[in-house]
Design a protein around this motif. Structure first.
Motif, PDB file in Angstrom:
ATOM      1  N   ILE A  96       1.088  -1.291  -0.044  1.00  0.00           N
ATOM      2  CA  ILE A  96       0.002  -0.133  -0.212  1.00  0.00           C
ATOM      3  C   ILE A  96       0.916   1.160   0.205  1.00  0.00           C
ATOM      4  CG2 ILE A  96      -1.875   1.321   1.145  1.00  0.00           C
ATOM      5  CD1 ILE A  96      -2.762  -0.548  -0.241  1.00  0.00           C
ATOM      6  N   GLU A  97       1.869   1.280   0.613  1.00  0.00           N
ATOM      7  CA  GLU A  97       2.796   2.703   0.687  1.00  0.00           C
ATOM      8  C   GLU A  97       3.375   2.284  -0.672  1.00  0.00           C
ATOM      9  OE1 GLU A  97       5.168   1.774   4.273  1.00  0.00           O
ATOM     10  OE2 GLU A  97       3.483   2.568   5.637  1.00  0.00           O
ATOM     11  N   LEU A  99       2.264   1.741  -3.405  1.00  0.00           N
ATOM     12  CA  LEU A  99       1.836   2.814  -4.817  1.00  0.00           C
ATOM     13  C   LEU A  99       0.998   4.090  -3.546  1.00  0.00           C
ATOM     14  CD1 LEU A  99      -0.714  -0.701  -5.110  1.00  0.00           C
ATOM     15  CD2 LEU A  99       0.893   0.165  -6.420  1.00  0.00           C
ATOM     16  N   LEU A 100       1.358   4.212  -2.430  1.00  0.00           N
ATOM     17  CA  LEU A 100       0.974   5.866  -2.804  1.00  0.00           C
ATOM     18  C   LEU A 100       2.142   7.185  -3.170  1.00  0.00           C
ATOM     19  CD1 LEU A 100      -0.667   5.590   1.442  1.00  0.00           C
ATOM     20  CD2 LEU A 100      -1.723   6.636  -0.949  1.00  0.00           C
ATOM     21  N   VAL A 107       1.608   2.783 -11.012  1.00  0.00           N
ATOM     22  CA  VAL A 107       0.469   2.072 -10.271  1.00  0.00           C
ATOM     23  C   VAL A 107      -0.592   1.570 -11.032  1.00  0.00           C
ATOM     24  CG1 VAL A 107      -1.376   2.807  -9.076  1.00  0.00           C
ATOM     25  CG2 VAL A 107       0.854   4.140  -8.678  1.00  0.00           C
ATOM     26  N   MET A 116      -1.954  -6.272  -6.335  1.00  0.00           N
ATOM     27  CA  MET A 116      -2.532  -6.021  -4.731  1.00  0.00           C
ATOM     28  C   MET A 116      -4.354  -6.988  -4.404  1.00  0.00           C
ATOM     29  SD  MET A 116      -3.832  -3.013  -3.007  1.00  0.00           S
ATOM     30  CE  MET A 116      -5.231  -2.417  -2.470  1.00  0.00           C
ATOM     31  N   ASN A 149      -5.819   4.905   3.996  1.00  0.00           N
ATOM     32  CA  ASN A 149      -4.755   5.135   2.995  1.00  0.00           C
ATOM     33  C   ASN A 149      -5.019   3.240   1.624  1.00  0.00           C
ATOM     34  OD1 ASN A 149      -2.877   6.527   3.770  1.00  0.00           O
ATOM     35  ND2 ASN A 149      -1.499   4.876   4.841  1.00  0.00           N
ATOM     36  N   LYS A 152      -7.406   5.634  -0.795  1.00  0.00           N
ATOM     37  CA  LYS A 152      -6.426   6.654  -1.645  1.00  0.00           C
ATOM     38  C   LYS A 152      -5.792   5.012  -2.212  1.00  0.00           C
ATOM     39  CE  LYS A 152      -5.289  10.068   1.657  1.00  0.00           C
ATOM     40  NZ  LYS A 152      -4.378  10.262   2.984  1.00  0.00           N
ATOM     41  N   VAL A 153      -5.495   4.237  -2.259  1.00  0.00           N
ATOM     42  CA  VAL A 153      -5.034   3.376  -3.680  1.00  0.00           C
ATOM     43  C   VAL A 153      -5.690   3.003  -4.553  1.00  0.00           C
ATOM     44  CG1 VAL A 153      -3.643   1.398  -3.921  1.00  0.00           C
ATOM     45  CG2 VAL A 153      -2.753   2.818  -2.321  1.00  0.00           C
ATOM     46  N   THR A 154      -7.035   2.517  -4.110  1.00  0.00           N
ATOM     47  CA  THR A 154      -8.227   1.439  -4.623  1.00  0.00           C
ATOM     48  C   THR A 154      -8.786   2.901  -5.093  1.00  0.00           C
ATOM     49  OG1 THR A 154      -8.775   0.596  -2.358  1.00  0.00           O
ATOM     50  CG2 THR A 154      -9.625   0.685  -4.270  1.00  0.00           C
ATOM     51  N   LYS A 156      -6.640   5.700  -6.503  1.00  0.00           N
ATOM     52  CA  LYS A 156      -5.897   5.858  -7.877  1.00  0.00           C
ATOM     53  C   LYS A 156      -5.076   4.556  -8.379  1.00  0.00           C
ATOM     54  CE  LYS A 156      -0.799   7.535  -7.099  1.00  0.00           C
ATOM     55  NZ  LYS A 156      -0.069   7.321  -6.260  1.00  0.00           N
TER      56      LYS A 156
END
Length: 302
Positions: A96-97, A99-100, A107, A116, A149, A152-154, A156
């Protein structure tokens, strides 16, 4: 065979060896090895074997007419399961980090999306194991802390809304977390329950129409099977959690829900009606208490 072979002589007894009860120590050893493999990140060539291991673990822990192979209160098993879950969540959190902090081009790469999705599938499966073993607390606490987080990743990963499978997996895990909190299986502080609703309610509201649209636009039938029980469970969990929050927090959430373009789901009417009733009754009771304290009324509030 079981009746006849023992009478044929000692040389034939070995025929029944594979039918004899397994040593409990051996069962624990197999379980520990399997849970480690089932929560690992093996190469692509071993994913089918990993899926089989997950299926068999779930079967072993399922209650049925047969005697269980192992007892779920075994401390060695609990410790190993906890360590495996911690390791899985640690690797997921690292992903996750990454990808952020990654650029959008990175990504968007399919390998990142597949990783993921694989992590989320494993976590969804782990939820079933932890629920059977009554060990969901650690995963629930992690999911609460990482919620922002994860969303946010989802978002993104799904900027063009062309990869709804990831959203669906996130929803699956979230529904299990909300169920544990909403129905008191895992107790968390009020502030965390409020954060849980504020973070996930808008995401769920945005996600349902996207998944419904993906299904309707899919040619030849969508591979996405949206289980109605998931949506019903989410709705019930949101209502249960909402009703445990302070009245002022409930009012803010309900007001935002009524203003939302996605008010159709989840249907929080039950919580809204309860809030209206409680608020009205509370006002009357407070007025009666004020009257008693001022000596103007002898009536005792109901």
């Amino acid at each position: 065979m079981l009746r006849i072979i023992p009478h044929l002589g000692s040389q034939y007894v070995e025929i029944l060896a594979r039918l004899q009860p397994v040593n409990p120590i051996s069962v624990v050893g197999v379980f520990i090895s399997t849970i480690r493999f089932a929560t690992s990140s093996p190469s692509t060539s071993l994913r089918d074997l990993k899926s089989s291991a997950q299926d068999q673990l779930e079967y072993v822990l399922t209650e049925d007419d047969d005697a269980p192979l192992l007892t779920l209160d075994n401390e060695d098993i609990k410790i190993e399961v906890k360590n495996c879950v911690i390791d899985l969540l640690s690797r997921f959190n690292h992903h996750i980090e990454s990808l952020l902090n990654a650029s959008q081009d990175v990504v968007s790469e399919m390998t990142m999306v597949c990783d993921m999705h694989s992590f989320l599938s494993d976590i969804s499966w782990v939820c079933q194991i932890l629920t059977k073993m009554e060990m969901m607390k650690h995963l629930v606490c992690y999911w609460l802390e990482a919620s922002s987080n994860i969303i946010k990743v989802t978002e993104k990963l799904n900027q063009d809304d062309d990869m709804p499978e990831t959203r669906l997996k996130v929803i699956e895990v979230t529904s299990k977390v909300l169920d544990e909190v909403g129905f008191g299986h895992v107790i968390v502080p009020t502030a965390m329950r409020l954060s849980l609703v504020n973070v996930w309610l808008p995401f769920v509201q945005r996600t349902r129409p996207l998944l419904e649209q993906a299904n309707s636009e899919s040619e030849g039938g969508s591979s996405l099977q949206i289980d109605s029980e998931i949506w019903q469970g989410l709705e019930s969990s949101f209502i249960s959690i909402l009703l445990t929050l302070p009245s002022a927090s409930q009012a803010e959430i309900l007001a935002e829900w009524l203003r939302s373009e996605h008010a159709r789901y989840p249907d929080l009417t039950e919580a809204f009606e309860a809030w209206c009733y409680r608020s009205k009754i509370a006002k009357r009771r407070l007025a009666l208490l004020d009257g008693i304290s001022n000596g103007t009324s002898s009536q005792v509030p109901p």
